[in-house]
Design a protein around this motif. Structure first.
Motif, PDB file in Angstrom:
ATOM      1  N   GLU A   1       0.869  -1.177   0.000  1.00 54.47           N
ATOM      2  CA  GLU A   1       0.000   0.000   0.000  1.00 54.47           C
ATOM      3  C   GLU A   1       0.906   1.226   0.000  1.00 54.47           C
ATOM      4  OE1 GLU A   1      -2.360  -0.437   3.514  1.00 54.47           O
ATOM      5  OE2 GLU A   1      -3.651  -1.950   2.598  1.00 54.47           O
ATOM      6  N   GLY A   2       0.584   2.206  -0.790  1.00 49.26           N
ATOM      7  CA  GLY A   2       1.423   3.390  -0.890  1.00 49.26           C
ATOM      8  C   GLY A   2       2.411   3.309  -2.042  1.00 49.26           C
ATOM      9  N   GLY A   3       2.503   2.125  -2.684  1.00 51.72           N
ATOM     10  CA  GLY A   3       3.319   1.998  -3.881  1.00 51.72           C
ATOM     11  C   GLY A   3       4.757   1.552  -3.694  1.00 51.72           C
ATOM     12  N   THR A   4       5.184   1.300  -2.483  1.00 54.51           N
ATOM     13  CA  THR A   4       6.571   0.854  -2.305  1.00 54.51           C
ATOM     14  C   THR A   4       6.720  -0.605  -2.727  1.00 54.51           C
ATOM     15  OG1 THR A   4       6.173   0.255  -0.002  1.00 54.51           O
ATOM     16  CG2 THR A   4       7.042   2.459  -0.409  1.00 54.51           C
ATOM     17  N   GLN A   5       7.913  -0.923  -3.199  1.00 56.62           N
ATOM     18  CA  GLN A   5       8.243  -2.293  -3.581  1.00 56.62           C
ATOM     19  C   GLN A   5       9.197  -2.853  -2.539  1.00 56.62           C
ATOM     20  OE1 GLN A   5       9.794  -2.582  -7.554  1.00 56.62           O
ATOM     21  NE2 GLN A   5       8.374  -1.056  -8.325  1.00 56.62           N
ATOM     22  N   VAL A   6       8.917  -4.068  -2.108  1.00 58.49           N
ATOM     23  CA  VAL A   6       9.723  -4.703  -1.076  1.00 58.49           C
ATOM     24  C   VAL A   6      10.074  -6.116  -1.537  1.00 58.49           C
ATOM     25  CG1 VAL A   6       9.754  -5.479   1.340  1.00 58.49           C
ATOM     26  CG2 VAL A   6       8.523  -3.391   0.718  1.00 58.49           C
ATOM     27  N   PRO A   7      11.349  -6.501  -1.471  1.00 55.49           N
ATOM     28  CA  PRO A   7      11.672  -7.897  -1.779  1.00 55.49           C
ATOM     29  C   PRO A   7      10.946  -8.807  -0.785  1.00 55.49           C
ATOM     30  CG  PRO A   7      13.668  -6.570  -1.566  1.00 55.49           C
ATOM     31  CD  PRO A   7      12.522  -5.719  -1.113  1.00 55.49           C
TER      32      PRO A   7
END
Length: 138
Positions: free
Chosen positions: A50-56
Motif C-alpha cells: 500500500e502506498g506503492g513501495t516495492q519490497v523484496p
C-alpha cells in the motif's frame, strides 16, 4: 511425481516456460513460504505494498502481508522480469517438473490448459493428443 491418470498433462513444461514469468502468488502462498523459511522461493518475488513501495519478499514478515497489494516475479539480481519460471526443472529431453511442486503458487495448482473458456492454451501438447475429444460442454 507423475500426474494423476485422469489428468492429460504430459509435463512438457511449455505452459510453465511461456506463462511462468507471470506467476503471481497469493498472500497465503507468501505466508507459507515465510513461515517455512523458503528464501529460495521468496527471493524471486517482490511485493507491492500500500502506498506503492516495492519490497523484496525476503524482507517481509507475516505481519507485513496485510499491507501487500500484489506480488510479481523478478530476477533477484537485476530486478528484471524473468524470461521463464526459475523453478522449472528439466528432468528428461521432453519432460519438465516443478522444483517447488509441494508449495507452488495457487495459480499453478489450478492451471489446466485444456479447459476452454478458463485456462485454455492451444499450444498444450496434451491437447494435440486429445483433439478428437470435445472438452467443451455442449
Amino acid at each position: 511425481m507423475d500426474p494423476p491418470e485422469d489428468e492429460p498433462c504430459e509435463q512438457c513444461g511449455l505452459c510453465c516456460r511461456i506463462f511462468g514469468p507471470g506467476i503471481t502468488p497469493t498472500a497465503a502462498n507468501v505466508y507459507v513460504w515465510i513461515e517455512q523459511g523458503r528464501t529460495d522461493i521468496l527471493r524471486w518475488y517482490i511485493a507491492f505494498m500500500e502506498g506503492g513501495t516495492q519490497v523484496p519478499c525476503t524482507s517481509l514478515t507475516a505481519e507485513d502481508l496485510g499491507s501487500a497489494v500484489s506480488f510479481e516475479m523478478r530476477n533477484p539480481d537485476t530486478g528484471d522480469y524473468m524470461p521463464v519460471c526459475p523453478f522449472l526443472r528439466r528432468v528428461a529431453k521432453n519432460r519438465y517438473l516443478c522444483g517447488i511442486h509441494t508449495v507452488k503458487p495457487e495459480m499453478c495448482c489450478h492451471y489446466e490448459p485444456w479447459i476452454w473458456g478458463e485456462t485454455y492454451f492451444n499450444k498444450c501438447t496434451a491437447l494435440k493428443k486429445m483433439d478428437t475429444k470435445c472438452l467443451w460442454p455442449l
